[in-house]
Motif scaffolding. Structure first.
Motif, PDB file in Angstrom:
ATOM      1  N   ARG A  42       0.827  -1.216   0.000  1.00  0.00           N
ATOM      2  CA  ARG A  42       0.000   0.000   0.000  1.00  0.00           C
ATOM      3  C   ARG A  42       0.855   1.257   0.000  1.00  0.00           C
ATOM      4  N   LEU A  45       1.594   2.571  -3.577  1.00  0.00           N
ATOM      5  CA  LEU A  45       0.514   2.932  -4.482  1.00  0.00           C
ATOM      6  C   LEU A  45       0.547   4.416  -4.823  1.00  0.00           C
ATOM      7  N   THR A  52      -3.010   0.913  -9.558  1.00  0.00           N
ATOM      8  CA  THR A  52      -1.555   0.838  -9.629  1.00  0.00           C
ATOM      9  C   THR A  52      -1.165  -0.601  -9.924  1.00  0.00           C
ATOM     10  N   VAL A  54       1.437  -3.203  -9.502  1.00  0.00           N
ATOM     11  CA  VAL A  54       2.581  -3.472  -8.640  1.00  0.00           C
ATOM     12  C   VAL A  54       3.278  -4.715  -9.174  1.00  0.00           C
ATOM     13  N   SER A 111      -7.136   2.186  -5.555  1.00  0.00           N
ATOM     14  CA  SER A 111      -6.670   3.254  -4.661  1.00  0.00           C
ATOM     15  C   SER A 111      -6.967   2.986  -3.189  1.00  0.00           C
ATOM     16  N   GLY A 113      -6.339   0.079  -1.865  1.00  0.00           N
ATOM     17  CA  GLY A 113      -5.387  -0.952  -1.455  1.00  0.00           C
ATOM     18  C   GLY A 113      -5.933  -2.353  -1.600  1.00  0.00           C
TER      19      GLY A 113
END
Length: 138
Positions: A42, A45, A52, A54, A111, A113
């Protein structure tokens, strides 16, 4: 003669398994249950992005370089999408908590998480974009 048949059978089985694993590589797996990612993820982000990407990598992962180029390009060309990279080489506990069995693994995180989907291996651009479309701004 029996030895030859066993060898040929083994080669055929190994080839079939190889093709099956290769077909699964880069496929998008959508999450059925909303699951928040750990704080370590998190923290990476992008607060301005709807999603996002990752990328979970390791130091000596050759396909990770290819995935990094693809994901960075995708994020640069797509509004509401960001990309970041997390090296798991020295973080085996985090890899275990995220259930990462291979690298590269890409998590699409919203956004809040929450993990939306994941891709093991180098993502297929069109398939990833199609899966992300409902989560991105119009």
């Amino acid at each position: 003669m029996v030895g030859l048949l066993v060898a040929v059978g083994t080669l055929l089985l190994a080839t079939a398994i190889g093709f099956a694993l290769r077909a699964r590589d880069g496929r998008v797996k959508e999450k059925a249950v909303d699951q928040a990612v750990p704080e370590e993820v998190r923290a990476l982000l992008d607060p301005d992005a709807a999603v996002t990407l990752v990328q979970l990598s390791t130091t000596f992962c050759a396909p990770c370089r290819q995935a990094r180029v693809l994901l960075a390009d995708l994020a640069g060309r797509t509004g509401g999408l960001a990309h970041t990279d997390l090296d798991l080489t020295s973080q085996p506990r985090l890899a275990e908590r995220l259930s990462v069995l291979r690298t590269p693994t890409t998590l699409a995180v919203d956004s809040r998480g929450v993990e939306l989907l994941r891709v093991s291996g180098v993502p297929k651009r069109a398939e990833l974009l199609a899966a992300l479309a409902p989560h991105l701004p119009a």
